[in-house]
Design a protein around this motif. Structure first.
Motif, PDB file in Angstrom:
ATOM      1  N   VAL A  47      40.879  44.656  57.398  1.00  0.00           N
ATOM      2  CA  VAL A  47      39.932  44.717  56.279  1.00  0.00           C
ATOM      3  C   VAL A  47      38.595  44.110  56.702  1.00  0.00           C
ATOM      4  O   VAL A  47      38.558  43.125  57.443  1.00  0.00           O
ATOM      5  N   THR A  48      37.541  44.704  56.229  1.00  0.00           N
ATOM      6  CA  THR A  48      36.205  44.144  56.437  1.00  0.00           C
ATOM      7  C   THR A  48      36.051  42.920  55.550  1.00  0.00           C
ATOM      8  O   THR A  48      36.386  42.962  54.368  1.00  0.00           O
ATOM      9  N   ALA A  49      35.574  41.818  56.135  1.00  0.00           N
ATOM     10  CA  ALA A  49      35.420  40.580  55.357  1.00  0.00           C
ATOM     11  C   ALA A  49      34.212  39.788  55.850  1.00  0.00           C
ATOM     12  O   ALA A  49      34.070  39.582  57.060  1.00  0.00           O
ATOM     13  N   ASN A  50      33.369  39.365  54.917  1.00  0.00           N
ATOM     14  CA  ASN A  50      32.268  38.481  55.306  1.00  0.00           C
ATOM     15  C   ASN A  50      32.487  37.070  54.766  1.00  0.00           C
ATOM     16  O   ASN A  50      31.590  36.238  54.817  1.00  0.00           O
ATOM     17  N   SER A  51      33.698  36.794  54.262  1.00  0.00           N
ATOM     18  CA  SER A  51      34.018  35.457  53.750  1.00  0.00           C
ATOM     19  C   SER A  51      34.443  34.512  54.858  1.00  0.00           C
ATOM     20  O   SER A  51      34.754  33.345  54.590  1.00  0.00           O
ATOM     21  N   PHE A  52      34.465  35.002  56.092  1.00  0.00           N
ATOM     22  CA  PHE A  52      34.869  34.173  57.229  1.00  0.00           C
ATOM     23  C   PHE A  52      33.945  32.962  57.370  1.00  0.00           C
ATOM     24  O   PHE A  52      32.724  33.085  57.242  1.00  0.00           O
ATOM     25  N   TRP A  95      39.155  32.625  55.896  1.00  0.00           N
ATOM     26  CA  TRP A  95      38.557  33.790  55.245  1.00  0.00           C
ATOM     27  C   TRP A  95      39.286  33.941  53.930  1.00  0.00           C
ATOM     28  O   TRP A  95      40.352  33.323  53.726  1.00  0.00           O
ATOM     29  N   ASN A  96      38.716  34.677  52.993  1.00  0.00           N
ATOM     30  CA  ASN A  96      39.455  34.876  51.743  1.00  0.00           C
ATOM     31  C   ASN A  96      39.523  36.337  51.346  1.00  0.00           C
ATOM     32  O   ASN A  96      38.658  37.137  51.716  1.00  0.00           O
ATOM     33  N   GLN A  97      40.586  36.644  50.634  1.00  0.00           N
ATOM     34  CA  GLN A  97      40.866  38.039  50.287  1.00  0.00           C
ATOM     35  C   GLN A  97      41.141  38.192  48.800  1.00  0.00           C
ATOM     36  O   GLN A  97      41.874  37.387  48.207  1.00  0.00           O
ATOM     37  N   ALA A  98      40.565  39.244  48.213  1.00  0.00           N
ATOM     38  CA  ALA A  98      40.816  39.572  46.806  1.00  0.00           C
ATOM     39  C   ALA A  98      42.320  39.834  46.617  1.00  0.00           C
ATOM     40  O   ALA A  98      42.933  40.544  47.421  1.00  0.00           O
ATOM     41  N   LEU A  99      42.872  39.237  45.555  1.00  0.00           N
ATOM     42  CA  LEU A  99      44.306  39.405  45.287  1.00  0.00           C
ATOM     43  C   LEU A  99      44.634  40.871  45.000  1.00  0.00           C
ATOM     44  O   LEU A  99      45.769  41.299  45.161  1.00  0.00           O
ATOM     45  N   GLN A 142      44.722  46.187  48.492  1.00  0.00           N
ATOM     46  CA  GLN A 142      45.969  46.898  48.804  1.00  0.00           C
ATOM     47  C   GLN A 142      46.766  46.177  49.905  1.00  0.00           C
ATOM     48  O   GLN A 142      47.981  46.096  49.857  1.00  0.00           O
ATOM     49  N   SER A 143      46.047  45.655  50.876  1.00  0.00           N
ATOM     50  CA  SER A 143      46.711  45.061  52.040  1.00  0.00           C
ATOM     51  C   SER A 143      47.089  43.596  51.827  1.00  0.00           C
ATOM     52  O   SER A 143      47.626  42.967  52.743  1.00  0.00           O
ATOM     53  N   HIS A 144      46.805  43.042  50.653  1.00  0.00           N
ATOM     54  CA  HIS A 144      47.014  41.603  50.442  1.00  0.00           C
ATOM     55  C   HIS A 144      48.445  41.143  50.758  1.00  0.00           C
ATOM     56  O   HIS A 144      48.628  40.107  51.410  1.00  0.00           O
ATOM     57  N   ASP A 192      44.669  55.474  57.430  1.00  0.00           N
ATOM     58  CA  ASP A 192      44.238  55.911  58.757  1.00  0.00           C
ATOM     59  C   ASP A 192      43.068  55.100  59.299  1.00  0.00           C
ATOM     60  O   ASP A 192      42.264  55.583  60.073  1.00  0.00           O
ATOM     61  N   LYS A 193      42.975  53.819  58.904  1.00  0.00           N
ATOM     62  CA  LYS A 193      41.806  53.018  59.283  1.00  0.00           C
ATOM     63  C   LYS A 193      41.623  52.918  60.799  1.00  0.00           C
ATOM     64  O   LYS A 193      40.504  52.808  61.276  1.00  0.00           O
ATOM     65  N   PHE A 194      42.737  52.906  61.551  1.00  0.00           N
ATOM     66  CA  PHE A 194      42.639  52.694  62.997  1.00  0.00           C
ATOM     67  C   PHE A 194      42.427  53.995  63.791  1.00  0.00           C
ATOM     68  O   PHE A 194      42.280  53.934  65.005  1.00  0.00           O
TER      69      PHE A 194
HETATM   70  C1  LIG Z   1      30.348  43.623  54.226  1.00  0.00           C
HETATM   71  C2  LIG Z   1      31.645  43.559  53.445  1.00  0.00           C
HETATM   72  C3  LIG Z   1      32.299  42.333  53.308  1.00  0.00           C
HETATM   73  C4  LIG Z   1      33.512  42.248  52.602  1.00  0.00           C
HETATM   74  N1  LIG Z   1      34.134  41.026  52.512  1.00  0.00           N
HETATM   75  C5  LIG Z   1      35.323  40.912  51.887  1.00  0.00           C
HETATM   76  C6  LIG Z   1      36.020  39.660  51.868  1.00  0.00           C
HETATM   77  O1  LIG Z   1      35.571  38.660  52.418  1.00  0.00           O
HETATM   78  N2  LIG Z   1      37.217  39.633  51.225  1.00  0.00           N
HETATM   79  C7  LIG Z   1      37.746  40.727  50.610  1.00  0.00           C
HETATM   80  O2  LIG Z   1      38.841  40.621  50.017  1.00  0.00           O
HETATM   81  N3  LIG Z   1      37.115  41.930  50.614  1.00  0.00           N
HETATM   82  C8  LIG Z   1      35.925  42.051  51.262  1.00  0.00           C
HETATM   83  N4  LIG Z   1      35.287  43.260  51.321  1.00  0.00           N
HETATM   84  C9  LIG Z   1      35.912  44.420  50.680  1.00  0.00           C
HETATM   85  C10 LIG Z   1      37.102  44.958  51.486  1.00  0.00           C
HETATM   86  O3  LIG Z   1      36.722  45.263  52.822  1.00  0.00           O
HETATM   87  C11 LIG Z   1      37.651  46.242  50.823  1.00  0.00           C
HETATM   88  O4  LIG Z   1      38.069  45.907  49.525  1.00  0.00           O
HETATM   89  C12 LIG Z   1      38.798  46.895  51.573  1.00  0.00           C
HETATM   90  O5  LIG Z   1      39.053  48.140  50.975  1.00  0.00           O
HETATM   91  C13 LIG Z   1      40.068  46.111  51.559  1.00  0.00           C
HETATM   92  O6  LIG Z   1      41.042  46.869  52.251  1.00  0.00           O
HETATM   93  P1  LIG Z   1      42.453  47.227  51.586  1.00  0.00           P
HETATM   94  O7  LIG Z   1      42.141  47.830  50.266  1.00  0.00           O
HETATM   95  O8  LIG Z   1      43.099  48.145  52.569  1.00  0.00           O
HETATM   96  O9  LIG Z   1      43.189  45.921  51.450  1.00  0.00           O
HETATM   97  C14 LIG Z   1      34.082  43.387  52.012  1.00  0.00           C
HETATM   98  C15 LIG Z   1      33.423  44.626  52.158  1.00  0.00           C
HETATM   99  C16 LIG Z   1      32.221  44.709  52.858  1.00  0.00           C
HETATM  100  C17 LIG Z   1      31.535  46.035  53.031  1.00  0.00           C
END
Ligand SMILES: Cc1cc2nc3c(=O)[nH]c(=O)nc-3n(C[C@H](O)[C@H](O)[C@H](O)COP(=O)(O)O)c2cc1C
Length: 169
Positions: free
Chosen positions: A38-43, A55-59, A62-64, A95-97
């Motif tokens: 997953v893309t994350a900028n909370s790192f 890093w943190n992830q929205a509950l 899908q991949s949580h 198919d992300k990869f």
């Molecule tokens: C630049 C950027 C930063 C993001 N940072 C986060 C993050 O820190 N945590 C998070 O839960 N989602 C973040 N997202 C959103 C997830 O990448 C997005 O919800 C993704 O679909 C999650 O994958 P999944 O649905 O397969 O779990 C970010 C998206 C972008 C474009």
């Protein structure tokens, strides 16, 4: 300068977006061996000794459940020419990869080719954080390069523009 006490979600997001960050793809592997990312900028970095990052992830992601169960994750810090990789991993999907070049790092977790830097982590703690979960990892292996990092702020991707210590270019 505007001061607001009764802000809505959009206003809060806009203000949070003023804090410019790098962009990572956090990868892991499910118990059945399926790769996820997953893309994350909370790192952010937490501690040097021991070496801890979070890093943190929205509950609702899908991949949580995969990240909750996994013992390991990898922080892939994207380079400025990897906007397409960021976009790919910012959408839910199977198919992300596809057509993303990777190798397998510690514990078989995917490491994305061409990144600015990589931190391979063992998950040491998970904390509640409102509608997100906070994952803390101990860094066990690092990969560095001289590629420039991709930046994200105000809802846009950007390149870094280095300044001299006196603030001049
Ligand atoms: C630049 C950027 C930063 C993001 N940072 C986060 C993050 O820190 N945590 C998070 O839960 N989602 C973040 N997202 C959103 C997830 O990448 C997005 O919800 C993704 O679909 C999650 O994958 P999944 O649905 O397969 O779990 C970010 C998206 C972008 C474009």
């Amino acid at each position: 300068m505007t001061t607001t006490k009764d802000f809505d979600g959009r206003e809060l997001r806009n203000v949070l977006g003023r804090f410019y960050t790098g962009v990572t793809v956090v990868t892991s592997v499910a118990r059945d061996g399926t790769a996820c990312g997953v893309t994350a900028n909370s790192f952010t970095s937490v501690s040097l000794e021991p070496p801890l990052v979070l890093w943190n992830q929205a509950l609702t992601s899908q991949s949580h459940p995969v990240y909750c169960e996994a013992d390991r994750f990898v922080i892939n810090i994207l380079a400025e020419d990897q906007v397409d990789v960021s976009q790919r991993f910012a959408r839910p999907g199977e198919d992300k990869f596809n057509s993303i070049a990777t190798s397998r790092g510690l514990g078989g977790v995917p490491v994305i080719d061409g990144c600015c830097a990589v931190l391979e982590c063992r998950k040491v703690a998970t904390h509640e954080g409102g509608d997100h979960a906070i994952f803390i990892g101990q860094v066990e292996h690092i990969i560095s390069s001289d590629r420039s990092p991709l930046l994200f702020g105000d809802g846009k991707y950007m390149k870094a523009l280095p300044l001299e210590p006196n603030g001049q270019r």
